[in-house]
Design a protein around this motif. Structure first.
Motif, PDB file in Angstrom:
ATOM      1  N   LYS A 124      12.013  -4.536 -21.862  1.00 34.97           N
ATOM      2  CA  LYS A 124      11.850  -5.598 -22.854  1.00 34.97           C
ATOM      3  C   LYS A 124      11.508  -6.949 -22.215  1.00 34.97           C
ATOM      4  N   LYS A 125      11.746  -7.081 -20.899  1.00 38.80           N
ATOM      5  CA  LYS A 125      11.428  -8.335 -20.222  1.00 38.80           C
ATOM      6  C   LYS A 125      10.154  -8.217 -19.382  1.00 38.80           C
ATOM      7  N   ALA A 126       9.466  -7.082 -19.470  1.00 31.06           N
ATOM      8  CA  ALA A 126       8.261  -6.874 -18.661  1.00 31.06           C
ATOM      9  C   ALA A 126       7.132  -7.771 -19.146  1.00 31.06           C
ATOM     10  N   ARG A 127       6.348  -8.257 -18.189  1.00 32.37           N
ATOM     11  CA  ARG A 127       5.170  -9.056 -18.547  1.00 32.37           C
ATOM     12  C   ARG A 127       3.884  -8.345 -18.146  1.00 32.37           C
ATOM     13  N   GLY A 128       4.007  -7.057 -17.799  1.00 35.85           N
ATOM     14  CA  GLY A 128       2.844  -6.267 -17.441  1.00 35.85           C
ATOM     15  C   GLY A 128       3.255  -4.956 -16.814  1.00 35.85           C
ATOM     16  N   PHE A 129       2.272  -4.206 -16.325  1.00 36.18           N
ATOM     17  CA  PHE A 129       2.552  -2.937 -15.656  1.00 36.18           C
ATOM     18  C   PHE A 129       1.509  -2.708 -14.569  1.00 36.18           C
ATOM     19  N   VAL A 130       1.831  -1.789 -13.658  1.00 40.32           N
ATOM     20  CA  VAL A 130       0.930  -1.440 -12.573  1.00 40.32           C
ATOM     21  C   VAL A 130       0.838   0.082 -12.476  1.00 40.32           C
ATOM     22  N   ILE A 131      -0.375   0.587 -12.254  1.00 39.52           N
ATOM     23  CA  ILE A 131      -0.608   2.001 -11.986  1.00 39.52           C
ATOM     24  C   ILE A 131      -1.079   2.124 -10.545  1.00 39.52           C
ATOM     25  N   SER A 132      -0.421   2.976  -9.771  1.00 40.59           N
ATOM     26  CA  SER A 132      -0.762   3.169  -8.362  1.00 40.59           C
ATOM     27  C   SER A 132      -1.324   4.565  -8.156  1.00 40.59           C
ATOM     28  N   HIS A 133      -2.434   4.631  -7.416  1.00 43.02           N
ATOM     29  CA  HIS A 133      -3.047   5.928  -7.109  1.00 43.02           C
ATOM     30  C   HIS A 133      -3.828   5.827  -5.816  1.00 43.02           C
ATOM     31  N   GLU A 134      -3.398   6.600  -4.804  1.00 39.84           N
ATOM     32  CA  GLU A 134      -4.076   6.662  -3.514  1.00 39.84           C
ATOM     33  C   GLU A 134      -4.332   5.263  -2.942  1.00 39.84           C
TER      34      GLU A 134
ATOM     35  N   ALA B 242       0.818  -1.219   0.000  1.00 44.65           N
ATOM     36  CA  ALA B 242       0.000   0.000   0.000  1.00 44.65           C
ATOM     37  C   ALA B 242       0.846   1.261   0.000  1.00 44.65           C
ATOM     38  N   THR B 243       2.085   1.152   0.479  1.00 41.25           N
ATOM     39  CA  THR B 243       2.970   2.322   0.531  1.00 41.25           C
ATOM     40  C   THR B 243       3.669   2.603  -0.795  1.00 41.25           C
ATOM     41  N   TRP B 244       3.331   1.835  -1.822  1.00 41.43           N
ATOM     42  CA  TRP B 244       4.009   1.992  -3.118  1.00 41.43           C
ATOM     43  C   TRP B 244       3.743   3.390  -3.686  1.00 41.43           C
ATOM     44  N   PRO B 245       4.786   4.057  -4.222  1.00 38.38           N
ATOM     45  CA  PRO B 245       4.605   5.426  -4.726  1.00 38.38           C
ATOM     46  C   PRO B 245       3.672   5.478  -5.930  1.00 38.38           C
ATOM     47  N   GLU B 246       3.037   6.617  -6.104  1.00 37.59           N
ATOM     48  CA  GLU B 246       2.083   6.779  -7.200  1.00 37.59           C
ATOM     49  C   GLU B 246       2.813   6.864  -8.541  1.00 37.59           C
ATOM     50  N   GLY B 247       2.121   6.441  -9.580  1.00 37.51           N
ATOM     51  CA  GLY B 247       2.691   6.441 -10.923  1.00 37.51           C
ATOM     52  C   GLY B 247       2.550   5.065 -11.545  1.00 37.51           C
ATOM     53  N   PHE B 248       3.443   4.749 -12.497  1.00 39.53           N
ATOM     54  CA  PHE B 248       3.386   3.422 -13.116  1.00 39.53           C
ATOM     55  C   PHE B 248       4.759   2.764 -13.070  1.00 39.53           C
ATOM     56  N   ASP B 249       4.740   1.449 -13.017  1.00 35.96           N
ATOM     57  CA  ASP B 249       5.974   0.652 -13.032  1.00 35.96           C
ATOM     58  C   ASP B 249       5.719  -0.612 -13.839  1.00 35.96           C
TER      59      ASP B 249
END
Length: 464
Positions: free
Chosen positions: A166-176, A146-153
């Motif tokens: 190039k080795k990513a299998r997805g992404f996450v967007i964090s907000h509040e 839950a403490t993950w910073p906002e944005g995308f990774d």
């Protein structure tokens, strides 16, 4: 990838242009120059250089636009672009889940997980083995707390953060403390330039849903109508924009704390301004919700000169709310002070008009309806009409709460010569002074009678 392609093409284009410039200079310009022709030679050299620079710049822009269209709309990235375009018109979680299913799951073959990480509560997960796997959920919760910073990774093979795109299998967007995971086997093929757009639109969606939820909670549970009214006023412009050749003023008086009336003025460029005023059917919370929905829809649309597209977007958004018997009448227009025109769609508003100076005084030109009500019936044709504007013209938009004010005899103000005479007599004044005159007229005319509707006006004057 898109930025790299553009940069590479730009470098190659300028190298080719430089070579072409040197070749043309060598073969076309004289090799022996007399002293008296030196200035002429350098002038030709400069003109040739400018010609190649302009050509090179034009080619680069055209190629970049074509490249962007190909990358963002024709390759794998088009799925995310389509999702972003649809997200702009999501106002509830149900809308959000629907576009996840139809676009990210069915078209893009992605697995999606949306969760409240603070409460460790899953709001949505795709119905497949990957996102239903308890081990996958556990790893994602551990790696993205839950403490993950906002944005995308980017999410790697081991379901943790990875810097190797190039080795990513997805992404996450964090907000509040809310996390939106999209897992896809071909994440590496998405253009990286799309993520900032996606993050921004996701934040806007979250803010919209929070606002609507707050309105419902305040009205349904605490009954703090004054707080609801303050929230609703956030949708209306706090101050009118300062435009070069237009002066704009507005008046807003809800019958009760909340209202279905709305208005806005949005500069498009140096010469063009979007002006809109409307009225939602009914009163109370449903009307307030639709009012906020309309204002937000107009705000997020990029092409504000596309009046037909805006009206259709508003129509779709209202119907998507599925509130019985809710619709809006509205007047939306673009005033162009360079061409001196007003282009408009009048969806059954009864009172828009232009007051213009004539040799024998001021005359009133109505801006007649050219479209049906929005949000409840099918709209087949939407026509855009255009009127010529002149210096010192005054444009009046008003909800029917103005013209339908009644005196002791039950006669509506809009049916009287007093109303039209006041408009003509005040047309030479500045917009705020004009509004003050109409407001004084309303309250004098009604006498001891109560108002029965919201009163909203927006007045625009064309100045030199």
């Amino acid at each position: 990838m898109l930025k790299q392609r553009k940069r590479y093409f730009e470098i190659v284009n300028y190298i080719v242009s430089a070579i072409m410039f040197m070749l043309f200079s060598y073969f076309l310009l004289p090799r022996v120059i007399s002293p008296q022709n030196t200035g002429y030679f350098y002038l030709l050299e400069f003109a040739l250089l400018m010609f190649f620079l302009i050509c090179s710049s034009s080619i680069t822009k055209a190629a970049s636009a074509k490249m962007e269209n190909r990358v963002l709309k024709r390759e794998e990235t088009r799925y995310l672009q389509l999702f972003i375009d649809s997200l702009r018109f999501c106002y509830t979680l149900e809308d959000f889940y629907e576009i996840i299913e139809t676009i990210l799951e069915e078209k893009a073959d992605c697995s999606v997980l949306y969760m409240d990480s603070e409460k460790e509560y899953v709001l949505y997960n795709s119905p497949n083995r990957l996102t239903n796997d308890k081990e996958v959920l556990r790893k994602l919760m551990n790696n993205f707390p839950a403490t993950w910073p906002e944005g995308f990774d980017f999410v790697g093979d081991k379901l943790g953060i990875t810097s190797q795109y190039k080795k990513a299998r997805g992404f996450v967007i964090s907000h509040e403390k809310f996390h939106f995971f999209v897992l896809c086997r071909y994440t590496r093929l998405f253009d990286t330039g799309i993520y900032n757009q996606l993050v921004e639109e996701f934040y806007r969606f979250r803010k919209r849903t929070q606002t609507i939820a707050s309105l419902s909670e305040i009205a349904g549970l605490s009954k703090e109508w004054e707080q609801l009214a303050e929230t609703q006023r956030l949708f209306l412009p706090e101050v009118m924009p300062d435009t070069k050749r237009l002066k704009i003023a507005a008046y807003f008086r809800p019958l009760v704390n909340v209202s279905g009336d709305y208005y806005t003025a949005l500069p498009i460029d140096e010469h063009k301004t979007l002006l809109m005023l409307g009225d939602v059917s009914g009163k109370g919370l449903p009307a307030a919700l639709i009012m906020g929905l309309v204002m937000n829809t107009v705000k997020i649309i990029e092409d504000k000169e596309d009046l037909i597209g805006i009206v259709r977007a508003i129509d779709k958004a209202i119907k998507g709310m599925k509130l019985q018997d809710k619709y809006t009448v509205l007047f939306i227009s673009v005033v162009d002070t360079q061409k001196m025109t007003i282009r408009y769609v009048n969806a059954s508003m009864s009172d828009p008009l232009i007051v213009t100076r004539a040799p024998d005084g001021y005359t009133i030109k109505p801006l007649s309806s050219n479209c049906g009500v929005v949000g409840i019936i099918d709209i087949d044709d939407i026509r855009i009409d255009e009127q010529r504007l002149f210096r010192d013209d005054l444009i009046l938009f008003a909800s029917d709460g103005v013209s339908e004010v009644m005196n002791d005899e039950g006669i509506e103000l809009g049916d009287t010569d007093l109303y039209t005479d006041t408009i003509k007599n005040s047309a030479a004044k500045q917009p705020q002074e004009f509004i003050d005159d109409i407001v004084h007229l309303i309250f004098d005319y009604k006498g001891n009678n109560k108002l029965h509707d919201d009163i909203t006006m927006m007045v625009t004057k064309v100045v030199s």
